[in-house]
Write a protein that holds these residues in place. Structure first.
Motif, PDB file in Angstrom:
ATOM      1  N   ALA A 260       7.071  25.964  10.362  1.00 20.87           N
ATOM      2  CA  ALA A 260       6.952  25.964  11.834  1.00 20.87           C
ATOM      3  C   ALA A 260       8.140  25.257  12.495  1.00 20.87           C
ATOM      4  N   SER A 261       9.232  25.035  11.758  1.00 15.92           N
ATOM      5  CA  SER A 261      10.381  24.286  12.294  1.00 15.92           C
ATOM      6  C   SER A 261      10.897  24.833  13.620  1.00 15.92           C
ATOM      7  N   ALA A 262      10.759  26.138  13.822  1.00 16.06           N
ATOM      8  CA  ALA A 262      11.290  26.732  15.060  1.00 16.06           C
ATOM      9  C   ALA A 262      10.540  26.239  16.297  1.00 16.06           C
ATOM     10  N   VAL A 263       9.333  25.720  16.102  1.00 22.23           N
ATOM     11  CA  VAL A 263       8.601  25.142  17.241  1.00 22.23           C
ATOM     12  C   VAL A 263       9.436  23.983  17.792  1.00 22.23           C
ATOM     13  N   ASP A 264       9.947  23.180  16.871  1.00 19.50           N
ATOM     14  CA  ASP A 264      10.793  22.056  17.281  1.00 19.50           C
ATOM     15  C   ASP A 264      12.081  22.555  17.909  1.00 19.50           C
ATOM     16  N   MET A 265      12.703  23.568  17.276  1.00 14.16           N
ATOM     17  CA  MET A 265      13.978  24.062  17.795  1.00 14.16           C
ATOM     18  C   MET A 265      13.812  24.620  19.212  1.00 14.16           C
ATOM     19  N   GLU A 266      12.735  25.370  19.441  1.00 15.87           N
ATOM     20  CA  GLU A 266      12.544  25.973  20.770  1.00 15.87           C
ATOM     21  C   GLU A 266      12.321  24.880  21.814  1.00 15.87           C
ATOM     22  N   SER A 267      11.561  23.848  21.433  1.00 12.50           N
ATOM     23  CA  SER A 267      11.309  22.855  22.474  1.00 12.50           C
ATOM     24  C   SER A 267      12.537  21.965  22.677  1.00 12.50           C
ATOM     25  N   PHE A 268      13.351  21.796  21.645  1.00  9.97           N
ATOM     26  CA  PHE A 268      14.656  21.113  21.794  1.00  9.97           C
ATOM     27  C   PHE A 268      15.511  21.887  22.814  1.00  9.97           C
ATOM     28  N   ILE A 269      15.624  23.191  22.606  1.00  7.35           N
ATOM     29  CA  ILE A 269      16.433  24.021  23.518  1.00  7.35           C
ATOM     30  C   ILE A 269      15.908  23.891  24.949  1.00  7.35           C
ATOM     31  N   GLU A 270      14.591  23.991  25.094  1.00  2.45           N
ATOM     32  CA  GLU A 270      14.024  23.965  26.456  1.00  2.45           C
ATOM     33  C   GLU A 270      14.237  22.604  27.118  1.00  2.45           C
ATOM     34  N   SER A 271      14.196  21.523  26.322  1.00  5.14           N
ATOM     35  CA  SER A 271      14.450  20.195  26.906  1.00  5.14           C
ATOM     36  C   SER A 271      15.901  20.059  27.358  1.00  5.14           C
ATOM     37  N   VAL A 272      16.820  20.611  26.568  1.00  7.23           N
ATOM     38  CA  VAL A 272      18.233  20.488  26.958  1.00  7.23           C
ATOM     39  C   VAL A 272      18.512  21.357  28.193  1.00  7.23           C
ATOM     40  N   VAL A 273      17.924  22.539  28.243  1.00  3.40           N
ATOM     41  CA  VAL A 273      18.073  23.383  29.444  1.00  3.40           C
ATOM     42  C   VAL A 273      17.570  22.612  30.668  1.00  3.40           C
ATOM     43  N   ALA A 274      16.398  21.981  30.520  1.00  8.42           N
ATOM     44  CA  ALA A 274      15.821  21.235  31.655  1.00  8.42           C
ATOM     45  C   ALA A 274      16.750  20.098  32.083  1.00  8.42           C
ATOM     46  N   THR A 275      17.338  19.417  31.090  1.00  6.99           N
ATOM     47  CA  THR A 275      18.233  18.293  31.420  1.00  6.99           C
ATOM     48  C   THR A 275      19.481  18.793  32.141  1.00  6.99           C
ATOM     49  N   CYS A 276      20.070  19.880  31.631  1.00  2.00           N
ATOM     50  CA  CYS A 276      21.263  20.451  32.293  1.00  2.00           C
ATOM     51  C   CYS A 276      20.923  20.820  33.738  1.00  2.00           C
ATOM     52  N   ASP A 277      19.804  21.502  33.910  1.00  8.07           N
ATOM     53  CA  ASP A 277      19.464  21.994  35.253  1.00  8.07           C
ATOM     54  C   ASP A 277      19.084  20.845  36.186  1.00  8.07           C
ATOM     55  N   HIS A 278      18.531  19.793  35.617  1.00  4.24           N
ATOM     56  CA  HIS A 278      18.205  18.614  36.420  1.00  4.24           C
ATOM     57  C   HIS A 278      19.500  17.997  36.974  1.00  4.24           C
ATOM     58  N   ILE A 279      20.501  17.873  36.125  1.00  2.00           N
ATOM     59  CA  ILE A 279      21.772  17.289  36.598  1.00  2.00           C
ATOM     60  C   ILE A 279      22.417  18.235  37.614  1.00  2.00           C
ATOM     61  N   GLY A 280      22.355  19.535  37.327  1.00  2.00           N
ATOM     62  CA  GLY A 280      22.893  20.519  38.278  1.00  2.00           C
ATOM     63  C   GLY A 280      22.223  20.387  39.636  1.00  2.00           C
ATOM     64  N   ALA A 281      20.898  20.198  39.628  1.00  2.00           N
ATOM     65  CA  ALA A 281      20.159  20.063  40.893  1.00  2.00           C
ATOM     66  C   ALA A 281      20.574  18.790  41.620  1.00  2.00           C
ATOM     67  N   ARG A 282      20.711  17.702  40.839  1.00  2.00           N
ATOM     68  CA  ARG A 282      21.107  16.431  41.470  1.00  2.00           C
ATOM     69  C   ARG A 282      22.480  16.543  42.107  1.00  2.00           C
ATOM     70  N   LEU A 283      23.359  17.313  41.471  1.00  2.00           N
ATOM     71  CA  LEU A 283      24.729  17.463  41.995  1.00  2.00           C
ATOM     72  C   LEU A 283      24.825  18.606  43.008  1.00  2.00           C
ATOM     73  N   LYS A 284      23.704  19.251  43.273  1.00  2.00           N
ATOM     74  CA  LYS A 284      23.655  20.409  44.184  1.00  2.00           C
ATOM     75  C   LYS A 284      24.703  21.433  43.778  1.00  2.00           C
TER      76      LYS A 284
END
Ligand code: AHR
Length: 505
Positions: A260-284
């Motif tokens: 089930a390792s891909a469960v971890d990989m998918e949620s890793f990817i989704e967390s990094v996407v969220a972090t990138c988009d959070h910074i993008g939002a903060r910087l408008k």
């Protein structure tokens, strides 16, 4: 028999286009990846440049695209100037990362020549040293590599025999700078500033370069996510990608969680996407940072660390390090990791299987002897060949099983890709059950598909079966029986613990 797993495909519901760079790989000066791997002058199959043509052939068959180089941890102590110019004048150096001696017989020019021999699909992805070096050395390397002529550095390249610039477009700003093991390890603030300054200078030479900032070296790092946020706050407008690294292994005999390792990989990817988009939002910012998953694989890291402790190395040249011999189980897990990457193809637009030859690799070689395919070669080669086009949105309705690490997990892990030119659809699917077959039904809405071109399976009655020097073809894919396409319904039975590729044309 287990309940049927189902999903529906519709060409109107898609995730995104697959970037060819999703099928990248990685060549590091580590162990026998370069020396005795791709480069072995004197081998019966070596060409005039010392490149093993048997290995080149396997690399082409594997279908890799971007090939990251020269590290890895190695890059943080590397002086690129050591690897250019006449080979017999190049210095021997201590490689602190892998406690080896680096002879520099292979360097930048040899890397570019190697890529050319792999073929037009192979693209350079060069890392600069931001561990023990900085902005100046990075821009000097860029000038040496890419400037056409008329400056000391570009003319030096020409004098070294490389008239044409190398045209390196994709660059990694260091490697795993968050890791305390990294030579020149930095805090997020220190690295963020250095990465930003390096990126700014590299863009002064060429605004079109594509740059990868180091993310976390694993999701389990204590600084994970805060590291990405700090680094991106400094570099958001200057870089194109943030990197992710992840390695998986079966620990304490818990095969169910490993599968089930891909469960971890998918949620890793989704967390990094969220972090990138959070910074993008903060910087408008309207800019979007994509993900470069530039190290991923199955790696029995716990075993290789032990080997080093038991047997401290005495600065050998090209020692046998990290030479994991993969089982069919490892190949099925690697298949699920490929599925995870494809399922996130809208944001993961670069990915590198770490590594390419001998070192946690799909291809193995013996000095003076043959080259062969590990079990993991097959899912990667099939995905690289047929996982091209547009990823379809796959929402599975699957029976589940219990895992210690990830709780209740779907037995089916799947994705599908449609080639927009031919209309062909390829389904990639893994049955995670160790002992039971999994019936699969796929409803096809709005396609014009007439037949099953093939259903290839990687599975074995012995989950520990592997390919070796003495038995190189022990594990190979086979054709499935009884897969049917009945009007708009595809039906198959997935063997226990199997990787499957079903092509519909
Ligand atoms: O791929 C092996 C090593 O794993 C790389 O050198 C490093 O970046 C990572 O920790």
């Amino acid at each position: 028999m287990t309940r049927t797993a189902r999903f529906t495909l519709d060409p109107a519901f898609t995730i995104g286009d697959v970037s060819p760079r999703l099928f990248g790989s990685f060549v590091e000066h580590l162990g026998r990846c370069v020396y005795d791997g791709i480069h072995e002058p004197g081998h019966p199959a070596a060409d005039e440049a010392g490149l093993r043509t048997d290995v080149l052939e396997l690399i082409r068959e594997l279908g890799v695209t971007a090939i990251r180089y020269p590290g890895g941890n190695f890059v943080s102590g590397y002086r690129w100037e050591d690897g250019v110019g006449p080979v017999d004048e190049r210095p021997r150096r201590l490689d602190l990362a892998w406690r080896s001696t680096e002879t520099n017989r292979f360097g930048l020019s040899e890397y570019i020549a190697f890529l050319k021999k792999v073929g037009p699909q192979a693209e350079p992805m060069m890392a600069v040293n931001l561990g023990t070096r900085g902005v100046r050395e990075a821009i000097e390397l860029q000038e040496y590599a890419n400037h056409p002529a008329g400056t000391e550095l570009s003319d030096r390249r020409i004098a070294h025999g490389d008239k044409d610039p190398f045209g390196i477009g994709l660059w990694c700003l260091g490697n795993e700078m968050d890791g305390p093991w990294q030579t020149g390890h930095k805090t997020a603030e220190e690295y963020g500033r250095l990465a930003a300054e390096t990126a700014r200078a590299m863009r002064q030479i060429d605004p079109s370069v594509e740059l990868v900032a180091c993310g976390s070296s694993s999701r389990s790092m204590p600084t994970f996510a805060a590291w990405e946020a700090t680094v991106l706050a400094e570099t958001y407008d200057l870089v194109d990608y943030v990197s992710l690294h992840a390695y998986y292994e079966e620990l304490d005999g818990d095969r169910d969680s490993f599968l089930a390792s891909a469960v971890d990989m998918e949620s890793f990817i989704e967390s990094v996407v969220a972090t990138c988009d959070h910074i993008g939002a903060r910087l408008k910012s309207s800019r979007r940072i994509n993900l470069s998953f530039d190290e991923w694989n199955v790696w029995y890291m716990s075993r290789s660390q032990k080997a080093t402790e038991d047997n401290p190395l005495d600065w050998p040249e090209a020692p046998r390090l990290l030479e994991d011999n993969y089982t069919v189980t490892d190949a099925v897990v690697l298949g699920t990791l490929l599925i995870a990457l494809l399922r996130h193809a809208d944001r993961v637009t670069v990915a590198c299987l770490a590594q390419l030859v001998n070192v946690i690799a799909p291809i193995m070689t013996e000095p003076g002897g043959p080259a062969w395919k590990q079990t993991t070669f097959f899912p990667f080669a099939q995905a690289a060949q047929h996982g091209r086009g547009r990823v379809l949105d796959v929402r599975v309705d699957s029976p589940t099983y219990r895992t210690a690490k990830y709780g209740e997990t779907d037995l089916l892990h799947a994705t599908a890709v449609r080639d927009p030119e031919t209309g062909a659809v390829t389904v990639f699917a893994v049955n995670r059950s160790q002992d039971e077959e999994l019936p699969l039904e796929v409803a096809l809405h709005g396609f014009d598909l007439a037949k099953i071109a093939e259903h290839r399976v990687l599975a074995d009655s012995d989950p520990d079966a592997r390919n070796t020097l003495t038995e190189p073809d022990r594990v190979t894919p086979h054709q499935a029986q009884d897969t049917t396409l009945d009007g708009a319904v595809l039906r198959a039975t997935l063997e226990p613990m199997s990787w499957n590729m079903i092509r519909l044309t």
